[in-house]
Design a protein around this motif. Structure first.
Motif, PDB file in Angstrom:
ATOM      1  N   GLN A  69       0.801  -1.222   0.000  1.00 23.79           N
ATOM      2  CA  GLN A  69       0.000   0.000   0.000  1.00 23.79           C
ATOM      3  C   GLN A  69       0.836   1.276   0.000  1.00 23.79           C
TER       4      GLN A  69
ATOM      5  N   ARG B  87      -7.294  -6.130 -12.697  1.00 27.49           N
ATOM      6  CA  ARG B  87      -7.847  -4.766 -12.757  1.00 27.49           C
ATOM      7  C   ARG B  87      -9.380  -4.796 -12.852  1.00 27.49           C
TER       8      ARG B  87
ATOM      9  N   ILE C  37     -11.227  -5.166  -9.621  1.00 23.66           N
ATOM     10  CA  ILE C  37     -11.258  -3.917  -8.855  1.00 23.66           C
ATOM     11  C   ILE C  37     -12.291  -2.973  -9.468  1.00 23.66           C
ATOM     12  N   ASN C  38     -12.355  -2.958 -10.801  1.00 20.24           N
ATOM     13  CA  ASN C  38     -13.362  -2.115 -11.459  1.00 20.24           C
ATOM     14  C   ASN C  38     -14.783  -2.563 -11.131  1.00 20.24           C
TER      15      ASN C  38
ATOM     16  N   ARG D  12     -15.415  -1.141  -7.820  1.00 20.69           N
ATOM     17  CA  ARG D  12     -15.637   0.309  -7.905  1.00 20.69           C
ATOM     18  C   ARG D  12     -17.014   0.612  -8.495  1.00 20.69           C
TER      19      ARG D  12
ATOM     20  N   SER E 214     -19.550   0.913  -6.107  1.00 21.93           N
ATOM     21  CA  SER E 214     -19.272   1.998  -5.159  1.00 21.93           C
ATOM     22  C   SER E 214     -18.656   1.494  -3.857  1.00 21.93           C
TER      23      SER E 214
ATOM     24  N   SER F  59     -15.961   0.983  -0.851  1.00 20.68           N
ATOM     25  CA  SER F  59     -14.934   1.826  -0.251  1.00 20.68           C
ATOM     26  C   SER F  59     -13.580   1.126  -0.420  1.00 20.68           C
ATOM     27  N   GLU F  60     -12.496   1.880  -0.172  1.00 23.93           N
ATOM     28  CA  GLU F  60     -11.150   1.304  -0.302  1.00 23.93           C
ATOM     29  C   GLU F  60     -10.993   0.084   0.606  1.00 23.93           C
ATOM     30  N   SER F  61     -11.544   0.201   1.839  1.00 26.79           N
ATOM     31  CA  SER F  61     -11.383  -0.900   2.777  1.00 26.79           C
ATOM     32  C   SER F  61     -12.206  -2.117   2.326  1.00 26.79           C
ATOM     33  N   GLN F  62     -13.395  -1.886   1.783  1.00 24.08           N
ATOM     34  CA  GLN F  62     -14.188  -3.016   1.256  1.00 24.08           C
ATOM     35  C   GLN F  62     -13.480  -3.660   0.077  1.00 24.08           C
ATOM     36  N   LEU F  63     -12.888  -2.806  -0.791  1.00 23.94           N
ATOM     37  CA  LEU F  63     -12.145  -3.338  -1.946  1.00 23.94           C
ATOM     38  C   LEU F  63     -11.038  -4.262  -1.471  1.00 23.94           C
ATOM     39  N   PHE F  64     -10.352  -3.835  -0.400  1.00 28.57           N
ATOM     40  CA  PHE F  64      -9.238  -4.631   0.100  1.00 28.57           C
ATOM     41  C   PHE F  64      -9.720  -5.964   0.675  1.00 28.57           C
TER      42      PHE F  64
END
Lengths: 256, 288
Positions: free
Chosen positions: A92, A155, A158-159, A162, A165, A167-172
């Protein structure tokens, strides 16, 4: 039965595995008895088998097995928590990663075990010296594979996140980490190999603790059969730790 | 049946005056800095989508279709113009737009039902309820019976249907798809087209499809926007006046052939420009 059907059978591959092992043991027994291999270098397998009772009863190998096993498991738990966390941090914080990745990779090749005097000074002649050396030596593959796994998240996944919608923490937690898990487990398995080798090596070197110390003592007494029997217990630790890791991996990544 | 092709020259007709448009794309331009200077990928593109409409954007490779997809989906910023859904300007990913990507995008670590339930899980829906809803959408895309399989056990076409069901479960106002069947063979593509037609019929789902496949666009759409090669502008809007409900049988009709021929005559010039540009770049890149 055709070759591919045999390969898919549940029984035949392990049977072939055990069969080859038994055959090699038998081959050694014969070669040693025929004096092709000196029994002062490799004791006959039958002698090793007979020494098991002695090292269990007289040398308390089971307690030593538990000692080494718990050192490996402690190092494994620390590796998982600390190693994966450092990997995530380096992934990160790009500047940290660029600054240290080469060092971490170089550390994987460094003979950390030779730094045992330093660890002895810091942790004393205690199991912690052994655990810490195993842990530090095994960190690089865990860190590197964690970075590789996270960076390898496709990628498009991740899209997708996104587009929902996230959040960064949910994405992680919901996309990147699950996607990286198979690669992280490769790192953990490599790390465990490093840890086990180093732990037994340090026990041997500082003559303290579990199976490594026993192997040292038996070798000094020139009890070769006992030494080989004790090495079998090291292999047993390895088998148990790997079976455990495999089970956890299968539980966490059922799709693989 | 005669094909109706509207010539598209003035900007006034680019933005339909219909006040009932659910989505408006207004004066979108997107430029990228490249080592060779500024590249205009999309140039002043405007159109509106009516509720329940199936609209396709077709163009040759390099016409900025994917850029447009990412701009409308809110994944790409830094553009000029405005995208709005039901009057609300879109500035990033938005719950009213559900995206289906060209690349395979199922989560390999989740079963089909867990993939489809994913957006519902994010919204905090209770497990029993979201599984039930996910099953509904899995049935809709024709994958019932495969709920507990992992994506690795499915074919490419089935995986794309899982992605579509997952996006539909999100219940977006607009379904935005970027060449979702591009990686599939022609027969599978036609059959999946049938599935899309059937779903659209059932849900009255407003859909915007980005594609380079003329057959697919004519088979599915109410209207087709034909784009020019770089910079991507709208060259023509074609109304597809084929009866609904449709199936892939429509591809053998005479009217279908006429639409395909007309769109191809528009696209051919653009595609050839793209091809010669590509060849020039390659020549420049590898001087002999």
């Amino acid at each position: 039965m055709k070759a591919d059907a045999m390969a898919r059978s549940r029984v035949i591959p392990p049977l072939i595995g055990f069969g080859s092992l038994a055959l090699s043991v038998l081959a050694f027994e014969v070669l040693i008895r025929l004096n092709v291999i000196s029994k002062f270098i490799v004791p006959p397998p039958s002698e090793i088998a007979m020494s098991f009772e002695r090292i269990i009863v007289e040398e308390h190998v089971l307690q030593r097995f538990v000692a080494t096993g718990s050192e490996v498991l402690t190092a494994a738990a620390m590796l998982t928590v600390v190693g994966v966390s450092i990997g995530v941090l380096l992934f990160q914080v790009d500047i940290l990663r660029r600054a240290t990745e080469t060092w971490v990779a170089a550390m994987a090749a460094a003979p950390i075990v030779l730094m045992y005097p330093l660890f002895l000074v810091i942790f004393g002649r205690s199991p912690w010296t052994i655990i810490m050396i195993g842990f530090v030596a095994a960190l690089p593959p865990v860190i590197l594979k964690t970075i590789e796994g996270l960076a390898g998240t496709r990628r498009v996944l991740i899209n997708v996140g996104r587009s929902f919608s996230m959040s960064e923490s949910q994405l992680f937690w919901k996309i990147m980490l699950p996607s990286a898990l198979p690669t992280i487990f490769v790192g953990l398995r490599l790390g465990l190999i490093f840890a086990l080798i180093n732990i037994v090596g340090v026990e041997f070197l500082i003559n303290f603790g579990g199976l490594g110390q026993l192997i040292n003592e038996l070798a000094e007494r020139y009890d070769l059969a006992g030494t080989y029997a004790a090495i079998c217990f090291v292999i047993l630790v390895s088998i148990i730790v790997f079976a455990l890791t495999e089970r956890i991996e299968r539980w966490l990544t059922p799709a693989n | 049946m005669a094909a109706i092709v509207q010539s598209f020259d003035s900007k006034a007709s680019a933005t339909p005056s219909s006040s009932d448009a659910i989505m408006r794309v207004e004066d979108i331009s997107m430029r990228f800095s490249t080592p060779d200077g500024v590249l205009t990928a999309v140039d002043d593109v405007s159109f509106a989508v009516r509720p329940g409409e199936f609209l396709s954007v077709i163009g040759p490779s390099g016409c900025g279709k994917s850029t447009l997809f990412n701009v409308i989906g809110g994944l790409l910023g830094g553009y000029e113009g405005r995208v709005s859904v039901a009057g609300e300007t879109i500035t990033g990913p938005h719950a009213s737009i559900g995206m289906v990507f060209q690349e395979e995008s199922t989560f390999p670590w989740r079963t089909v039902v867990d993939n489809v339930a994913f957006p519902l899980e994010l919204s905090g829906m209770a497990k029993a309820q979201r599984v039930e809803r996910a099953r509904h959408f899995i049935k809709l895309v024709g994958l019932d019976g495969f709920e507990n399989r992992y994506p690795s056990e499915l074919s490419g076409g089935m995986r794309q249907r899982v992605s579509m069901a997952r996006t539909l479960a999100f219940e977006p106002k607009i379904l935005l798809m970027d060449e979702p069947f591009a990686a599939l063979d022609e027969q599978t593509r036609l059959l999946l087209g049938d599935k899309v037609l059937q779903i659209q019929q059932q849900l009255k789902q407003t859909t915007l499809l980005i594609t380079h496949n003329i057959t697919e666009a004519v088979q599915l759409s109410d209207r087709i926007l034909v784009m020019t090669y770089r910079p991507g502008k709208i060259k023509r809007i074609v109304d597809i006046d084929l009866p609904r409900p449709r199936t892939s049988d429509i591809v053998s009709s005479e009217a279908f052939g006429r639409y395909v021929a007309q769109i191809w005559s528009d696209l051919r010039e653009e595609a050839s420009r793209g091809m010669s540009d590509d060849e020039k770049t390659r020549q420049g890149g590898h001087p002999r």
